[in-house]
Design an enzyme around this catalytic site. Structure first.
Site, short mmCIF file in Angstrom:
data_model
loop_
_atom_site.label_atom_id
_atom_site.label_comp_id
_atom_site.label_asym_id
_atom_site.label_seq_id
_atom_site.Cartn_x
_atom_site.Cartn_y
_atom_site.Cartn_z
N ASP A 142 56.70 14.91 49.89
CA ASP A 142 55.83 13.51 49.83
C ASP A 142 56.10 13.51 47.83
O ASP A 142 55.00 13.63 47.46
CB ASP A 142 54.58 13.41 50.42
CG ASP A 142 54.91 13.00 51.91
OD1 ASP A 142 55.84 12.64 52.08
OD2 ASP A 142 53.85 13.27 52.49
N ARG A 167 64.98 11.47 54.47
CA ARG A 167 64.60 12.79 53.81
C ARG A 167 64.96 13.79 54.72
O ARG A 167 65.25 13.76 56.11
CB ARG A 167 63.17 12.74 53.69
CG ARG A 167 62.49 11.80 53.10
CD ARG A 167 61.03 11.83 52.60
NE ARG A 167 60.13 11.80 53.69
CZ ARG A 167 58.80 11.92 53.62
NH1 ARG A 167 58.31 12.05 52.41
NH2 ARG A 167 58.13 11.87 54.64
N ASP A 177 52.56 -2.29 55.76
CA ASP A 177 53.68 -3.01 56.24
C ASP A 177 54.86 -1.86 56.81
O ASP A 177 55.72 -2.49 57.20
CB ASP A 177 54.46 -3.98 55.22
CG ASP A 177 54.60 -3.55 54.11
OD1 ASP A 177 54.96 -2.28 53.92
OD2 ASP A 177 54.64 -4.18 52.95
N GLY A 178 54.71 -0.69 56.69
CA GLY A 178 55.73 0.13 57.08
C GLY A 178 57.13 0.25 56.24
O GLY A 178 57.72 1.04 56.54
N ASP A 191 47.45 16.28 53.73
CA ASP A 191 48.63 15.50 54.51
C ASP A 191 50.10 15.37 53.94
O ASP A 191 50.99 15.25 54.31
CB ASP A 191 48.37 14.08 55.00
CG ASP A 191 48.00 13.16 53.84
OD1 ASP A 191 47.07 13.25 53.20
OD2 ASP A 191 48.77 12.26 53.57
N ASN A 192 49.93 16.04 52.73
CA ASN A 192 51.07 16.01 51.81
C ASN A 192 51.67 17.58 51.45
O ASN A 192 52.27 17.96 50.41
CB ASN A 192 50.99 15.23 50.51
CG ASN A 192 51.05 13.88 50.65
OD1 ASN A 192 51.38 13.04 51.79
ND2 ASN A 192 50.04 13.05 49.74
N LYS A 205 62.35 7.22 55.79
CA LYS A 205 60.88 6.77 55.34
C LYS A 205 61.10 5.28 54.69
O LYS A 205 61.86 4.99 53.81
CB LYS A 205 60.61 7.44 54.09
CG LYS A 205 59.30 7.15 53.42
CD LYS A 205 58.90 8.37 52.44
CE LYS A 205 57.55 7.92 51.63
NZ LYS A 205 57.34 8.89 50.63
N ARG A 235 52.89 19.31 58.79
CA ARG A 235 51.71 19.44 57.54
C ARG A 235 50.49 20.02 57.71
O ARG A 235 50.14 19.92 59.00
CB ARG A 235 51.38 17.75 56.89
CG ARG A 235 52.61 17.18 56.64
CD ARG A 235 52.44 15.61 57.37
NE ARG A 235 53.64 14.77 57.14
CZ ARG A 235 54.03 14.11 55.97
NH1 ARG A 235 53.06 14.01 54.99
NH2 ARG A 235 55.20 13.61 56.06
N GLY A 267 53.22 6.59 58.98
CA GLY A 267 52.68 5.08 58.83
C GLY A 267 54.03 4.35 58.50
O GLY A 267 53.99 3.06 58.51
#
Length: 525
Positions: free
Chosen positions: A287, A201, A150-151, A277-278, A138, A208, A106
């Site tokens: 993450d 990163r 908002d990204g 998802d992490n 990121k 994941r 995202g």
């Protein structure tokens, strides 16, 4: 033995300047359904906040490039490197135990990959044979997977991720790495308006558990197999000849995950958002949102203020990581083929975690051999520590100063004229309980012929003196928000050598000040 730059002493990397760095993107070779090709959203008036020379060297980048104006432009997302194929990946996941459906990158954009210039262990992915490091921005703006976001990432959370990524690497725990943080005066709304930043990163892969769940829950077996084959070929090629390579993949990822959570707990680390998802398919720490290192020992401690139910508390971490492995097993079931084969692969978690945790506790206590009574010795100690809320890193670091005879050892700095146990006893409210435990501990040491000096050296190699306490990060963040980035860089250098005595940095190993108790980190962190 590592050299001062954090790489194996026998290894001298060949470094390139920024304009010599060439990118590829193997993930882009997957079908278009796996990602969206896009460009970063420009970041107004970007500036360098901090950068890790160690991380740069792992990617073959000369740290002198930090002074190149193009460095800020590229790693803010304002400029694109040659041959870059930037993309954001789709994935899904369980969040706080509830199926959340489609998620995806995202606010992250994968720039591409560069050849790694060090063995996989130095990169933070033990055993990975791919020989590459992916670079991911990121906070680089909206993507099709941003949902209501908002990204963007804020300076506060970006510094926290940067510092903890490199601190975990210093501790020898598998982790993604962080190259740099680029800041901007652009502000976005969180609880309050905050300045933005982009953190770069690094990892051999950012795939994941949720990447596999996405295709399973969408009933798309072809894509599920494509992804599994891609991961096996690049990161687990020795599994390709297994009778059931998908079962072998699940077993290996489960084993790595079990070892990883044991390593977290051995240093008191807590991952505050252990959603599927992490969870990295490589067994790396992935993450860094709300996280924490244990201070006053409390097995029920919750580091994430958002986690009202304590799902991701310190003592729950092994159970939750195992739960996540079961979620991965569910996703891989169509490929593994038989539910019993899935259960067989997942069974490795408990035995691996128990064995790894026992070995780590023995190392922390300076025990060179195994005895059946060791588990009870550790549990007794932790119960006493919990009752008195004894500082976790301080106690285990000071424990190495204990002598078998109980007398002062003049070779131990800082003990003055006190008996060897005095500094330790001062950490406990119930000194009698600690004294009783220390009698059993000394008996255990004598039984294996432990030598004080040798044991002290071994313990100090596994019990860090310096960990990233929340208040240390907060001090660095407060200064950075005033455009003083010196404390971020200073703290980075301390955390890259967590096991060393650093006489000039003793204050970073001190007990936290009273005001630190009021610090809260949440999912917005």
């Amino acid at each position: 033995m590592n050299s001062p730059n954090g790489l194996p002493a026998a290894f001298t990397p060949s470094l390139r300047r920024l304009n010599e760095l060439s990118l590829a993107n193997s993930f882009a070779s997957l079908p278009p359904a796996f990602y969206t090709r896009l460009q970063s959203t420009p970041l107004p008036s970007p500036y360098l906040v901090c950068a890790s020379a160690d991380a740069a060297k792992l990617a073959g980048l000369d740290p002198a490039s930090f002074d190149d104006p193009q460095f800020v432009e590229i790693f803010s997302g304002n400029a694109q490197m040659p041959a870059s194929l930037p993309l954001s990946a789709v994935y899904s996941g369980h969040q706080f135990g509830v199926w959340a459906g489609q998620l995806g990158d995202g606010r992250a954009i994968l720039l591409g990959e560069v050849p790694a210039t060090a063995p996989a262990e130095a990169v933070g992915a033990p055993g990975d044979p791919s020989g590459v490091i992916e670079l991911q921005l990121k906070g680089a703006g909206k993507t099709p997977y941003s949902r209501m976001g908002d990204g963007r990432a804020v300076l506060r959370s970006s510094i926290r991720e940067f510092l903890c990524s490199e601190a975990m690497a210093g501790l020898g725990i598998p982790t993604t790495r962080a190259l740099c943080v680029i800041g901007s005066d652009l502000r976005v709304m969180r609880e309050l308006p905050e300045s933005t930043a982009v953190v770069t990163r690094m990892a051999p892969s950012f795939v994941r558990f949720g990447s596999f769940e996405h295709w399973f829950y969408n009933d798309r077996k072809t894509e599920l197999m494509t992804l599994a084959d891609f991961i096996i070929a690049r990161h687990y090629p020795w599994l390709q000849d297994e009778a059931n390579r998908y079962q072998a993949l699940l077993r290996e990822v489960t084993r790595r995950s079990a070892e990883l959570v044991a390593q977290w707990q051995s240093v008191g680390f807590m991952h505050g958002v252990l959603n599927t998802d992490n969870m990295s398919i490589l067994g790396q720490t992935l993450d860094y949102g709300p996280y924490g290192f244990m201070e006053a020992y409390d097995p029920a401690h919750i580091c994430n203020h958002t986690d009202a139910q304590g799902r991701y508390s310190y003592r729950m971490q092994p159970r939750i990581v195992e739960w996540n492995c079961y979620a991965l097993g569910q996703a891989l079931l169509p490929l593994v083929g038989d539910v019993d084969d899935v259960y067989e692969a997942l069974a490795v978690f408990k035995t691996t975690h128990i064995d790894k945790m026992a070995a780590l506790w023995r190392a922390k206590l300076g025990l060179a051999t195994h005895q059946d009574s060791d588990t009870a010795l550790v549990e007794q100690l932790l119960n006493i520590m919990a009752a008195g809320r004894v500082d976790f890193p301080v106690f285990f670091r000071q424990l190495s100063q204990m002598t078998i005879g109980g007398e002062r050892d003049p070779a131990i700095p800082g003990t003055g004229g006190a008996r060897g146990d005095e500094a330790l006893r001062d950490l406990f409210i119930d000194r009698a309980a600690f004294d009783a435990w220390s009698v059993e501990y000394r008996q255990r040491l004598r039984a294996e012929g432990s030598v004080d000096v040798e044991r002290r050296q071994a313990m100090n190699r596994v019990n860090p003196k310096y960990v990233l306490r929340n208040y240390l990060a907060q001090v660095a963040i407060d200064k950075a928000q005033q455009k003083d980035f010196s404390e971020v860089q200073r703290l980075l250098h301390v955390l890259q050598r967590p096991f060393d005595e650093q006489p000039d940095n003793e204050n970073y190993a001190a007990l936290p000040p009273d005001w630190a108790a009021g610090i809260e980190v949440s999912c917005s962190s």
